[in-house]
Design a protein around this motif. Structure first.
Motif, PDB file in Angstrom:
ATOM      1  N   SER A  60       3.526 -63.685   2.869  1.00 59.59           N
ATOM      2  CA  SER A  60       2.426 -64.238   3.708  1.00 59.59           C
ATOM      3  C   SER A  60       0.988 -63.581   3.470  1.00 59.59           C
ATOM      4  O   SER A  60       0.327 -63.184   4.478  1.00 59.59           O
ATOM      5  CB  SER A  60       2.850 -63.877   5.173  1.00 59.59           C
ATOM      6  OG  SER A  60       4.075 -64.646   5.422  1.00 59.59           O
ATOM      7  N   LEU A  61       0.623 -63.317   2.248  1.00 54.92           N
ATOM      8  CA  LEU A  61      -0.650 -62.941   1.828  1.00 54.92           C
ATOM      9  C   LEU A  61      -1.462 -64.164   1.209  1.00 54.92           C
ATOM     10  O   LEU A  61      -1.208 -64.697   0.214  1.00 54.92           O
ATOM     11  CB  LEU A  61      -0.448 -61.548   0.693  1.00 54.92           C
ATOM     12  CG  LEU A  61       0.055 -60.492   1.445  1.00 54.92           C
ATOM     13  CD1 LEU A  61       0.341 -59.433   0.329  1.00 54.92           C
ATOM     14  CD2 LEU A  61      -0.652 -59.879   2.805  1.00 54.92           C
ATOM     15  N   THR A  63      -1.812 -55.189   2.854  1.00 54.93           N
ATOM     16  CA  THR A  63      -2.495 -56.652   2.399  1.00 54.93           C
ATOM     17  C   THR A  63      -2.768 -56.365   0.921  1.00 54.93           C
ATOM     18  O   THR A  63      -3.522 -57.143   0.173  1.00 54.93           O
ATOM     19  CB  THR A  63      -3.800 -57.198   3.214  1.00 54.93           C
ATOM     20  OG1 THR A  63      -4.445 -55.986   3.198  1.00 54.93           O
ATOM     21  CG2 THR A  63      -3.204 -57.436   4.579  1.00 54.93           C
ATOM     22  N   HIS A  64      -2.441 -55.181   0.445  1.00 51.01           N
ATOM     23  CA  HIS A  64      -2.806 -54.943  -1.011  1.00 51.01           C
ATOM     24  C   HIS A  64      -1.628 -55.221  -1.939  1.00 51.01           C
ATOM     25  O   HIS A  64      -0.380 -54.769  -1.783  1.00 51.01           O
ATOM     26  CB  HIS A  64      -3.055 -53.607  -1.437  1.00 51.01           C
ATOM     27  CG  HIS A  64      -4.579 -53.577  -0.598  1.00 51.01           C
ATOM     28  ND1 HIS A  64      -4.812 -53.053   0.746  1.00 51.01           N
ATOM     29  CD2 HIS A  64      -5.989 -53.170  -1.320  1.00 51.01           C
ATOM     30  CE1 HIS A  64      -6.035 -52.897   0.906  1.00 51.01           C
ATOM     31  NE2 HIS A  64      -6.624 -53.176  -0.056  1.00 51.01           N
ATOM     32  N   GLY A  79      -1.820 -63.941   6.062  1.00 49.61           N
ATOM     33  CA  GLY A  79      -1.896 -65.249   6.418  1.00 49.61           C
ATOM     34  C   GLY A  79      -0.584 -66.037   6.957  1.00 49.61           C
ATOM     35  O   GLY A  79       0.567 -65.175   7.195  1.00 49.61           O
ATOM     36  N   ASP A  80      -0.495 -67.336   6.813  1.00 40.54           N
ATOM     37  CA  ASP A  80       0.810 -67.939   7.291  1.00 40.54           C
ATOM     38  C   ASP A  80       1.455 -68.349   6.216  1.00 40.54           C
ATOM     39  O   ASP A  80       0.712 -69.168   5.487  1.00 40.54           O
ATOM     40  CB  ASP A  80       0.550 -69.116   8.570  1.00 40.54           C
ATOM     41  CG  ASP A  80       1.896 -69.818   8.590  1.00 40.54           C
ATOM     42  OD1 ASP A  80       2.590 -69.437   9.451  1.00 40.54           O
ATOM     43  OD2 ASP A  80       1.936 -71.051   8.251  1.00 40.54           O
ATOM     44  N   GLY A  81       2.846 -68.078   5.915  1.00 35.43           N
ATOM     45  CA  GLY A  81       3.362 -68.201   4.726  1.00 35.43           C
ATOM     46  C   GLY A  81       3.527 -69.753   4.345  1.00 35.43           C
ATOM     47  O   GLY A  81       3.288 -70.384   3.175  1.00 35.43           O
ATOM     48  N   THR A  82       3.870 -70.543   5.658  1.00 35.73           N
ATOM     49  CA  THR A  82       3.888 -72.004   5.256  1.00 35.73           C
ATOM     50  C   THR A  82       2.804 -72.536   5.122  1.00 35.73           C
ATOM     51  O   THR A  82       2.780 -73.476   4.199  1.00 35.73           O
ATOM     52  CB  THR A  82       4.522 -72.681   6.699  1.00 35.73           C
ATOM     53  OG1 THR A  82       5.735 -71.965   6.957  1.00 35.73           O
ATOM     54  CG2 THR A  82       4.599 -74.013   6.541  1.00 35.73           C
ATOM     55  N   ALA A  83       1.662 -72.208   5.779  1.00 37.47           N
ATOM     56  CA  ALA A  83       0.335 -72.696   5.213  1.00 37.47           C
ATOM     57  C   ALA A  83      -0.183 -72.499   3.953  1.00 37.47           C
ATOM     58  O   ALA A  83      -0.913 -73.260   3.163  1.00 37.47           O
ATOM     59  CB  ALA A  83      -0.711 -72.375   6.378  1.00 37.47           C
TER      60      ALA A  83
END
Length: 302
Positions: free
Chosen positions: A113-114, A92-93, A192-196
């Motif tokens: 998706s970060l 996540t970095h 996270g969710d890429g679409t969101a």
């Protein structure tokens, strides 16, 4: 100063007497004595060491989006870091070189998706500039996600500064005070969710396009937000929206922006800024402090 610096670095693109209006978002600004485009940390370090040894002043800029360069230009060596765009993702970095466009970095994060950089989806600056200014929008700031920054100190030493030690505050970071050159930044994001994430970025960009004069050259948000006020509303209420000096105009779309409507000069921009500050202070007793960085020299008297 001679062209010896050009000969000393044959592998670095260095231009002489180059008009900075070519590179600024306002399309204004006088010439740089020497304008270098380093592409690596080593190149930046070597240029800074050379400049120190030869007592050449150094100015570092990124995307020049929240910047006004005066019409007399900048003496010495100017480095534009926009060719330094390398990035790596480790879980996540996200680590990105200083010259990368912040908008492109938000796309990198979304693609991976970060989450955490959505607020910056429309900020036109570079990563280095974002750290320098603690860039922010729509309730988010770089300080919220900056885990660490690699810099060159003024004496050309490499150093890593963790986010907690960067002294972030509103449109401020420690590097402004110490003269460090930002080389890269590591952002601590969350899965996270890429679409969101994309939907959030699209929503913020739509809001920005509806409110801001993105269709015209500008230096971005000109004034800091005064405590208890909004700069744009103060300017609007003072009857200054549409005020024009030379080719620079207080935007009729958003009073917090000054746009280049007719071949404006940096001097035009500065005249509009000073007029706005004077009128708002006279009418509202509020001093508007500039957010835009103003550098360089005034033009020689004719």
């Amino acid at each position: 100063m001679t062209d010896e610096i050009v000969a000393a670095f044959p592998d670095i693109d260095i231009l002489t007497h180059e008009p900075l209006s070519t590179y600024t978002n306002t399309k204004t600004g006088g010439p740089a004595d020497f304008l270098a485009f380093p592409e690596s940390v080593t190149a930046v370090q070597q240029l800074l060491q050379y400049a120190n040894e030869h007592q050449i002043p150094v100015t570092v800029i990124g995307n020049a989006s929240n910047l006004i360069v005066k019409d007399g230009g900048i003496r010495g060596l100017v480095m534009i870091l926009t060719r330094m765009q390398q990035h790596t993702i480790d879980g996540t970095h996200l680590t990105v070189a200083a010259g990368a466009s912040l908008i492109e970095v938000t796309k990198l994060a979304q693609h991976a998706s970060l989450s955490g950089l959505e607020f910056a989806a429309g900020i036109p600056g570079s990563v280095g500039g974002a750290i320098f200014m603690n860039a922010g929008a729509y309730g988010g700031e770089i300080s919220n996600v900056a885990e660490s920054v690699q810099v060159l100190t003024p004496d050309a030493q490499l150093k890593t500064i963790v986010g907690a030690d960067l002294d972030f505050s509103y449109r401020h970071s420690r590097v402004q005070d110490e003269g460090d050159v930002v080389l890269s930044a590591t952002f601590a994001l969350t899965s996270g969710d890429g679409t969101a994430i994309q939907a959030e970025m699209d929503d913020l960009n739509a809001k920005r396009a509806a409110k801001q004069p993105l269709e015209l050259p500008s230096c971005g948000s000109v004034f800091k937000r005064p405590t208890g006020y909004f700069a744009g509303k103060l300017i609007h209420d003072a009857g200054l929206q549409g005020y024009q000096f030379g080719g620079a105009q207080v935007s009729t779309k958003h009073a917090g922006f000054i746009v280049n409507v007719d071949h404006a000069t940096a001097s035009d921009y500065l005249a509009v800024i000073q007029h706005v500050q004077a009128v708002v202070f006279e009418k509202e007793h509020v001093h508007l402090e500039t957010e835009v960085r103003i550098i360089g020299e005034a033009p020689a008297a004719s």
